[in-house]
Design a protein around this motif. Sequence first.
Motif, PDB file in Angstrom:
ATOM      1  N   GLY A  74       0.810  -1.208   0.000  1.00  0.00           N
ATOM      2  CA  GLY A  74       0.000   0.000   0.000  1.00  0.00           C
ATOM      3  C   GLY A  74       0.842   1.256   0.000  1.00  0.00           C
ATOM      4  O   GLY A  74       0.505   2.241   0.652  1.00  0.00           O
ATOM      5  N   PHE A  75       1.938   1.227  -0.734  1.00  0.00           N
ATOM      6  CA  PHE A  75       2.865   2.352  -0.802  1.00  0.00           C
ATOM      7  C   PHE A  75       2.835   2.983  -2.195  1.00  0.00           C
ATOM      8  O   PHE A  75       2.201   2.492  -3.113  1.00  0.00           O
ATOM      9  N   VAL A  76       3.582   4.058  -2.342  1.00  0.00           N
ATOM     10  CA  VAL A  76       4.044   4.587  -3.614  1.00  0.00           C
ATOM     11  C   VAL A  76       5.550   4.714  -3.481  1.00  0.00           C
ATOM     12  O   VAL A  76       6.076   4.825  -2.367  1.00  0.00           O
ATOM     13  N   PRO A  77       6.259   4.690  -4.601  1.00  0.00           N
ATOM     14  CA  PRO A  77       5.768   4.578  -5.969  1.00  0.00           C
ATOM     15  C   PRO A  77       5.596   3.125  -6.399  1.00  0.00           C
ATOM     16  O   PRO A  77       6.161   2.205  -5.801  1.00  0.00           O
ATOM     17  N   THR A  78       4.823   2.959  -7.452  1.00  0.00           N
ATOM     18  CA  THR A  78       4.791   1.721  -8.217  1.00  0.00           C
ATOM     19  C   THR A  78       5.023   2.092  -9.672  1.00  0.00           C
ATOM     20  O   THR A  78       4.376   3.007 -10.177  1.00  0.00           O
ATOM     21  N   LEU A  79       5.949   1.422 -10.303  1.00  0.00           N
ATOM     22  CA  LEU A  79       6.205   1.637 -11.719  1.00  0.00           C
ATOM     23  C   LEU A  79       5.671   0.418 -12.471  1.00  0.00           C
ATOM     24  O   LEU A  79       6.127  -0.705 -12.246  1.00  0.00           O
ATOM     25  N   VAL A  80       4.685   0.651 -13.308  1.00  0.00           N
ATOM     26  CA  VAL A  80       4.081  -0.439 -14.069  1.00  0.00           C
ATOM     27  C   VAL A  80       4.666  -0.414 -15.477  1.00  0.00           C
ATOM     28  O   VAL A  80       4.494   0.563 -16.215  1.00  0.00           O
ATOM     29  N   VAL A  81       5.361  -1.478 -15.818  1.00  0.00           N
ATOM     30  CA  VAL A  81       6.054  -1.570 -17.105  1.00  0.00           C
ATOM     31  C   VAL A  81       5.396  -2.671 -17.925  1.00  0.00           C
ATOM     32  O   VAL A  81       5.450  -3.852 -17.549  1.00  0.00           O
ATOM     33  N   ASP A  82       4.743  -2.256 -19.005  1.00  0.00           N
ATOM     34  CA  ASP A  82       4.014  -3.217 -19.843  1.00  0.00           C
ATOM     35  C   ASP A  82       3.108  -4.113 -19.005  1.00  0.00           C
ATOM     36  O   ASP A  82       3.043  -5.338 -19.197  1.00  0.00           O
ATOM     37  N   GLY A  83       2.426  -3.483 -18.054  1.00  0.00           N
ATOM     38  CA  GLY A  83       1.464  -4.194 -17.217  1.00  0.00           C
ATOM     39  C   GLY A  83       2.046  -4.903 -16.011  1.00  0.00           C
ATOM     40  O   GLY A  83       1.299  -5.473 -15.211  1.00  0.00           O
ATOM     41  N   ARG A  84       3.358  -4.879 -15.845  1.00  0.00           N
ATOM     42  CA  ARG A  84       4.003  -5.573 -14.732  1.00  0.00           C
ATOM     43  C   ARG A  84       4.438  -4.555 -13.679  1.00  0.00           C
ATOM     44  O   ARG A  84       5.248  -3.661 -13.970  1.00  0.00           O
ATOM     45  N   PRO A  85       3.919  -4.645 -12.443  1.00  0.00           N
ATOM     46  CA  PRO A  85       4.237  -3.656 -11.421  1.00  0.00           C
ATOM     47  C   PRO A  85       5.588  -3.908 -10.756  1.00  0.00           C
ATOM     48  O   PRO A  85       5.942  -5.048 -10.438  1.00  0.00           O
ATOM     49  N   LEU A  86       6.307  -2.823 -10.557  1.00  0.00           N
ATOM     50  CA  LEU A  86       7.576  -2.838  -9.827  1.00  0.00           C
ATOM     51  C   LEU A  86       7.429  -1.915  -8.627  1.00  0.00           C
ATOM     52  O   LEU A  86       6.887  -0.814  -8.746  1.00  0.00           O
ATOM     53  N   VAL A  87       7.922  -2.337  -7.461  1.00  0.00           N
ATOM     54  CA  VAL A  87       7.777  -1.556  -6.242  1.00  0.00           C
ATOM     55  C   VAL A  87       9.143  -1.336  -5.592  1.00  0.00           C
ATOM     56  O   VAL A  87      10.129  -1.942  -5.963  1.00  0.00           O
TER      57      VAL A  87
END
Length: 210
Positions: free
Chosen positions: A52-65
């Motif tokens: 439940g944090f930020v940031p999340t980087l979504v790359v081609d639909g795949r989330p990175l935290v």
Amino acid sequence: MKIVLHDYWRSSASYRVRICLNLKGVKYETVPVNLLDGAQASAENRAINPQGFVPTLVVDGRPLVQSLAIVDFLDANFKDPPMVSGDPFVRSAQLARALLIAADVHPLNNLRVLKRLETQFGADQAAKDEWYRHWIVEGLTALEQMVGDGPFLGGASPDISDICLVPQLANARRFDVPVDPWPKLQKAEAAALALPEVQAAAPERVKPSN
């Protein structure tokens, strides 16, 4: 490659990722997540970021935290400029400086910890502010001793620790922590802030208008 940053404008961790994206010239879209409204705890945000944090980087639909893990991904896929060195000793020093901020200072001062101080221990605003300032002073005093020849923290170009430093000094000033005791950190910050890519990542430049 479609890249979407789930971001809160004042989040230090999000600020780091924005700086890295800009320095590397990576094009991305932004989805605001309002921490003050509790949007980070929504089912929608937790579906891509289980903490439940930020940031999340979504790359081609795949989330990175996790901001530094995201920077590591960006470094692997967008080589220039590198955020960490190929030299093991230089890399270790860069990561040590970055983690001093991202692992030792920032987590103690984020919103959920400050709220916990209030709800569990009855800390008022003055007590929370003093707590915040204490950890900044302790961490940045140590970091001052870890700075290289400059103009950036580690030398002639910004690295992963510089993208952590800029948001942390902004936080220090926001909480009225005098930064005069850290001239080397100020010099590195000034070098970073002279870059248009870093300027464009600033909270006041990305704050939603509504």
